[in-house]
Design a protein around this motif. Structure first.
Motif, PDB file in Angstrom:
ATOM      1  N   LEU A   1       0.838  -1.202   0.000  1.00 34.12           N
ATOM      2  CA  LEU A   1       0.000   0.000   0.000  1.00 34.12           C
ATOM      3  C   LEU A   1       0.873   1.251   0.000  1.00 34.12           C
ATOM      4  CD1 LEU A   1      -2.743  -0.988   2.610  1.00 34.12           C
ATOM      5  CD2 LEU A   1      -2.921  -1.018   0.124  1.00 34.12           C
ATOM      6  N   ILE A   2       1.895   1.248   0.855  1.00 36.16           N
ATOM      7  CA  ILE A   2       2.776   2.415   0.926  1.00 36.16           C
ATOM      8  C   ILE A   2       3.517   2.595  -0.402  1.00 36.16           C
ATOM      9  CG2 ILE A   2       4.808   3.379   2.082  1.00 36.16           C
ATOM     10  CD1 ILE A   2       3.804   2.150   4.690  1.00 36.16           C
ATOM     11  N   ALA A   3       3.958   1.466  -0.986  1.00 37.56           N
ATOM     12  CA  ALA A   3       4.661   1.543  -2.271  1.00 37.56           C
ATOM     13  C   ALA A   3       3.737   2.102  -3.350  1.00 37.56           C
ATOM     14  CB  ALA A   3       5.183   0.163  -2.671  1.00 37.56           C
ATOM     15  N   HIS A   4       2.468   1.715  -3.313  1.00 34.63           N
ATOM     16  CA  HIS A   4       1.528   2.243  -4.299  1.00 34.63           C
ATOM     17  C   HIS A   4       1.397   3.760  -4.156  1.00 34.63           C
ATOM     18  CE1 HIS A   4      -1.795   2.469  -7.071  1.00 34.63           C
ATOM     19  NE2 HIS A   4      -2.426   3.223  -6.191  1.00 34.63           N
ATOM     20  N   GLY A   5       1.350   4.207  -2.917  1.00 33.85           N
ATOM     21  CA  GLY A   5       1.263   5.646  -2.684  1.00 33.85           C
ATOM     22  C   GLY A   5       2.451   6.391  -3.274  1.00 33.85           C
ATOM     23  N   ARG A   6       3.646   5.816  -3.105  1.00 33.71           N
ATOM     24  CA  ARG A   6       4.827   6.455  -3.706  1.00 33.71           C
ATOM     25  C   ARG A   6       4.679   6.549  -5.217  1.00 33.71           C
ATOM     26  NH1 ARG A   6       7.885   3.522   0.190  1.00 33.71           N
ATOM     27  NH2 ARG A   6       8.139   1.897  -1.357  1.00 33.71           N
ATOM     28  N   GLY A   7       4.174   5.466  -5.824  1.00 34.39           N
ATOM     29  CA  GLY A   7       3.942   5.493  -7.267  1.00 34.39           C
ATOM     30  C   GLY A   7       2.957   6.581  -7.661  1.00 34.39           C
ATOM     31  N   GLU A   8       1.919   6.746  -6.850  1.00 35.29           N
ATOM     32  CA  GLU A   8       0.915   7.782  -7.136  1.00 35.29           C
ATOM     33  C   GLU A   8       1.551   9.164  -7.234  1.00 35.29           C
ATOM     34  OE1 GLU A   8      -3.271   6.292  -5.040  1.00 35.29           O
ATOM     35  OE2 GLU A   8      -2.203   8.022  -4.274  1.00 35.29           O
TER      36      GLU A   8
ATOM     37  N   VAL B   1       8.583   6.369  11.384  1.00 33.43           N
ATOM     38  CA  VAL B   1       7.242   6.884  11.101  1.00 33.43           C
ATOM     39  C   VAL B   1       6.412   5.807  10.419  1.00 33.43           C
ATOM     40  CG1 VAL B   1       5.955   8.500   9.650  1.00 33.43           C
ATOM     41  CG2 VAL B   1       7.864   9.315  11.029  1.00 33.43           C
ATOM     42  N   ARG B   2       7.031   5.157   9.433  1.00 37.24           N
ATOM     43  CA  ARG B   2       6.311   4.131   8.685  1.00 37.24           C
ATOM     44  C   ARG B   2       5.862   3.010   9.618  1.00 37.24           C
ATOM     45  NH1 ARG B   2       9.086   1.541   3.440  1.00 37.24           N
ATOM     46  NH2 ARG B   2       9.303   3.682   2.735  1.00 37.24           N
ATOM     47  N   ARG B   3       6.762   2.648  10.552  1.00 33.13           N
ATOM     48  CA  ARG B   3       6.400   1.578  11.462  1.00 33.13           C
ATOM     49  C   ARG B   3       5.266   1.998  12.384  1.00 33.13           C
ATOM     50  NH1 ARG B   3      10.415  -1.915  14.957  1.00 33.13           N
ATOM     51  NH2 ARG B   3      10.571  -2.806  12.881  1.00 33.13           N
ATOM     52  N   SER B   4       5.311   3.230  12.898  1.00 27.31           N
ATOM     53  CA  SER B   4       4.243   3.617  13.830  1.00 27.31           C
ATOM     54  C   SER B   4       2.914   3.685  13.087  1.00 27.31           C
ATOM     55  CB  SER B   4       4.571   4.937  14.529  1.00 27.31           C
ATOM     56  OG  SER B   4       4.568   5.981  13.593  1.00 27.31           O
ATOM     57  N   LEU B   5       2.971   4.018  11.799  1.00 27.55           N
ATOM     58  CA  LEU B   5       1.747   4.034  11.017  1.00 27.55           C
ATOM     59  C   LEU B   5       1.236   2.618  10.773  1.00 27.55           C
ATOM     60  CD1 LEU B   5       0.340   6.567  10.017  1.00 27.55           C
ATOM     61  CD2 LEU B   5       1.233   6.080   7.759  1.00 27.55           C
ATOM     62  N   ALA B   6       2.153   1.694  10.508  1.00 28.41           N
ATOM     63  CA  ALA B   6       1.749   0.303  10.303  1.00 28.41           C
ATOM     64  C   ALA B   6       1.133  -0.257  11.587  1.00 28.41           C
ATOM     65  CB  ALA B   6       2.950  -0.532   9.859  1.00 28.41           C
ATOM     66  N   ASP B   7       1.704   0.110  12.752  1.00 23.40           N
ATOM     67  CA  ASP B   7       1.126  -0.325  14.032  1.00 23.40           C
ATOM     68  C   ASP B   7      -0.278   0.246  14.193  1.00 23.40           C
ATOM     69  OD1 ASP B   7       3.408  -1.701  14.639  1.00 23.40           O
ATOM     70  OD2 ASP B   7       4.250  -0.152  15.945  1.00 23.40           O
ATOM     71  N   ALA B   8      -0.416   1.542  13.879  1.00 25.93           N
ATOM     72  CA  ALA B   8      -1.721   2.185  14.010  1.00 25.93           C
ATOM     73  C   ALA B   8      -2.712   1.559  13.038  1.00 25.93           C
ATOM     74  CB  ALA B   8      -1.595   3.685  13.753  1.00 25.93           C
ATOM     75  N   HIS B   9      -2.224   1.084  11.932  1.00 23.99           N
ATOM     76  CA  HIS B   9      -3.089   0.411  10.965  1.00 23.99           C
ATOM     77  C   HIS B   9      -3.595  -0.907  11.537  1.00 23.99           C
ATOM     78  CE1 HIS B   9      -4.593  -1.485   7.418  1.00 23.99           C
ATOM     79  NE2 HIS B   9      -3.606  -2.342   7.375  1.00 23.99           N
ATOM     80  N   ARG B  10      -2.691  -1.646  12.178  1.00 24.70           N
ATOM     81  CA  ARG B  10      -3.100  -2.925  12.767  1.00 24.70           C
ATOM     82  C   ARG B  10      -4.137  -2.720  13.866  1.00 24.70           C
ATOM     83  NH1 ARG B  10       1.894  -4.712  10.905  1.00 24.70           N
ATOM     84  NH2 ARG B  10       3.089  -3.550  12.420  1.00 24.70           N
ATOM     85  N   SER B  11      -4.026  -1.592  14.579  1.00 21.81           N
ATOM     86  CA  SER B  11      -4.988  -1.345  15.668  1.00 21.81           C
ATOM     87  C   SER B  11      -6.308  -0.781  15.134  1.00 21.81           C
ATOM     88  CB  SER B  11      -4.377  -0.365  16.676  1.00 21.81           C
ATOM     89  OG  SER B  11      -4.505   0.957  16.187  1.00 21.81           O
ATOM     90  N   GLY B  12      -6.372  -0.470  13.843  1.00 19.49           N
ATOM     91  CA  GLY B  12      -7.622   0.021  13.265  1.00 19.49           C
ATOM     92  C   GLY B  12      -7.711   1.532  13.168  1.00 19.49           C
TER      93      GLY B  12
ATOM     94  N   VAL C   1      -3.350  11.624  11.170  1.00 21.71           N
ATOM     95  CA  VAL C   1      -2.861  12.703  12.035  1.00 21.71           C
ATOM     96  C   VAL C   1      -2.799  12.213  13.482  1.00 21.71           C
ATOM     97  CG1 VAL C   1      -3.346  15.025  12.908  1.00 21.71           C
ATOM     98  CG2 VAL C   1      -3.739  14.500  10.492  1.00 21.71           C
ATOM     99  N   ALA C   2      -3.845  11.475  13.917  1.00 18.21           N
ATOM    100  CA  ALA C   2      -3.844  10.958  15.291  1.00 18.21           C
ATOM    101  C   ALA C   2      -2.694   9.975  15.496  1.00 18.21           C
ATOM    102  CB  ALA C   2      -5.181  10.278  15.592  1.00 18.21           C
ATOM    103  N   ALA C   3      -2.432   9.149  14.485  1.00 17.77           N
ATOM    104  CA  ALA C   3      -1.377   8.145  14.622  1.00 17.77           C
ATOM    105  C   ALA C   3      -0.002   8.795  14.670  1.00 17.77           C
ATOM    106  CB  ALA C   3      -1.450   7.149  13.466  1.00 17.77           C
ATOM    107  N   LEU C   4       0.186   9.856  13.901  1.00 16.12           N
ATOM    108  CA  LEU C   4       1.527  10.424  13.751  1.00 16.12           C
ATOM    109  C   LEU C   4       1.771  11.615  14.663  1.00 16.12           C
ATOM    110  CD1 LEU C   4       1.753  10.393   9.843  1.00 16.12           C
ATOM    111  CD2 LEU C   4       2.889   8.822  11.437  1.00 16.12           C
ATOM    112  N   ALA C   5       0.764  12.424  14.919  1.00 14.22           N
ATOM    113  CA  ALA C   5       1.024  13.736  15.517  1.00 14.22           C
ATOM    114  C   ALA C   5       0.053  14.093  16.630  1.00 14.22           C
ATOM    115  CB  ALA C   5       0.990  14.799  14.417  1.00 14.22           C
ATOM    116  N   ALA C   6      -0.456  13.096  17.381  1.00 13.50           N
ATOM    117  CA  ALA C   6      -1.377  13.404  18.484  1.00 13.50           C
ATOM    118  C   ALA C   6      -0.694  14.314  19.504  1.00 13.50           C
ATOM    119  CB  ALA C   6      -1.859  12.105  19.143  1.00 13.50           C
TER     120      ALA C   6
END
Lengths: 257, 257
Positions: free
Chosen positions: A33-40, B15-26, B79-84
């Motif tokens: 998903l992240i890679a797709h965003g970069r392509g976008e 940053v990418r990892r914290s976003l992926a974690d936030a993604h797993r939590s919904g 924004v909540a995941a990255l910059a709360a």
């Protein structure tokens, strides 16, 4: 939520949604998903359409594949999610082309899932589900390929491929055709024939060209291709568009419903 | 996998990892990961740092917010995941600023989850969990806002916002401050004050500027801002860096295991 066809970025949103759905089903990993965003982002710079230079690259790619003895199309999760129909059209137009599952984040379940998506789109034989050979000098799971497929292919069409793998294939003397929206990526810089275009548009064009060739269209065998010039074209397009956008007056707002 | 702080792209990977974690939590939807990937590409070309032009925009944004009667900060999943923490700093420095949950893919559960992340970071009152007013001319769920928040705000800080919504707010005569790494996006082109910078850096700078202002720092009320010039600055920076990257000699292959 229903997407409105009148949304100015409707196509991009539809693509994004189908990728999100494919992610929910496990076909596409978060990294995809992240890679797709970069392509976008690059597609934005390129104008979200096939440039004349990319179109020439796609025609040359069709000729290379058509002239190849053992052409193979490599398919990962994002390609299966976005362009399974186009891959199936290529396989129909060029029956000797192998179609191979090729995953960066490989698990047996995901390999089967990609194969299922391809078969559902009409691909008869899918290679690489049980990969049985290794490309030298690549770490761990990323080296696995199919002995009947990428391992012995003379021309490899590798859309959305990792740079390390593109380099490893080329180092073995295999001809590499990439599809990658980033003209600066290692994959684009490594390919013998880099196509800087969206994967759906590019594979659709290649399929159409193969259909014309197999219907008796004119073929130039061994047409040379200037990879450096193609990448320079893409960068010039981006440069031109950015400079024009920097100069342009603010766009008028479109009327909304 | 542990990330090494010496990795050249350490911050981006964290940053990418914290976003992926936030993604797993919904908290973050798949579309949010795609959007982040797109932002990463723009940030890469902006040099992954705040440009002088963006910093000027951030100072002006702090002054606009500080001078507003009913300023509101809009917060979505990314924004909540990255910059709360940065949002909480803004709310502390400017207690009359409303903080409102504002989701493109709204469900009651996600709205509550965003509110929870904000409260955990120190935001006392979170608006928009039960949105009770609608912005005219926007389809379906995306129109919902809080009557005490975005609905009646005079200055709206809308980081990572959708273009339609940015336009709808502006069409109502509300002053729009965007944070978006894409200087070509409709959101950036719509905003009265577009900030082309990473959301964590931008909100952190705005928070710092608000802290200085509320400690008695010098304030210019109604400072004019040239949105077109700011976007042109960003486009020129991207173009310069892209052309430089294209001229750089091909990177050496990294040693592989």
């Amino acid at each position: 939520m229903r997407l409105s066809p009148r949304h100015p970025r409707y196509e991009s949103l539809v693509v994004r949604r189908s990728l999100a759905d494919a992610h929910r089903s496990g076909l596409v990993v978060p990294e995809g998903l992240i890679a797709h965003g970069r392509g976008e982002a690059f597609d934005y710079f390129l104008g979200e359409r096939t440039t004349p230079s990319a179109r020439r690259a796609e025609r040359a790619a069709a000729e290379w594949l058509y002239s190849a003895r053992r052409p193979v199309v490599s398919v990962n999760g994002n390609v299966a999610a976005l362009a399974a129909a186009e891959v199936a059209r290529i396989a129909r137009a060029l029956p000797r082309a192998g179609v191979e599952v090729n995953l960066f984040h490989r698990t047996p379940a995901r390999a089967r899932q990609v194969a299922r998506a391809l078969r559902k789109a009409g691909v008869r034989e899918v290679l690489g589900v049980r990969a049985d050979a290794r490309i030298p000098r690549l770490p761990s799971d990323r080296a696995w390929v199919d002995r009947r497929g990428l391992y012995r292919a003379d021309v490899c069409l590798i859309p959305l491929e990792d740079g390390d793998r593109a380099q490893a294939l080329r180092a073995r003397g295999q001809k590499v055709i990439s599809v990658d929206l980033n003209p600066l990526s290692r994959t684009s810089r490594t390919a013998n024939l880099p196509i800087v275009d969206d994967v759906v548009r590019a594979l659709g064009h290649i399929a159409g060209d193969l259909e014309r060739l197999s219907a008796g269209g004119r073929l130039v065998r061994g047409r040379p291709f200037d990879a450096r010039a193609a990448l320079a074209d893409a960068l010039r397009t981006i440069d031109r568009r950015l400079i024009r956008a920097a100069r342009a007056p603010r766009r008028k707002r479109r009327p909304r419903s």
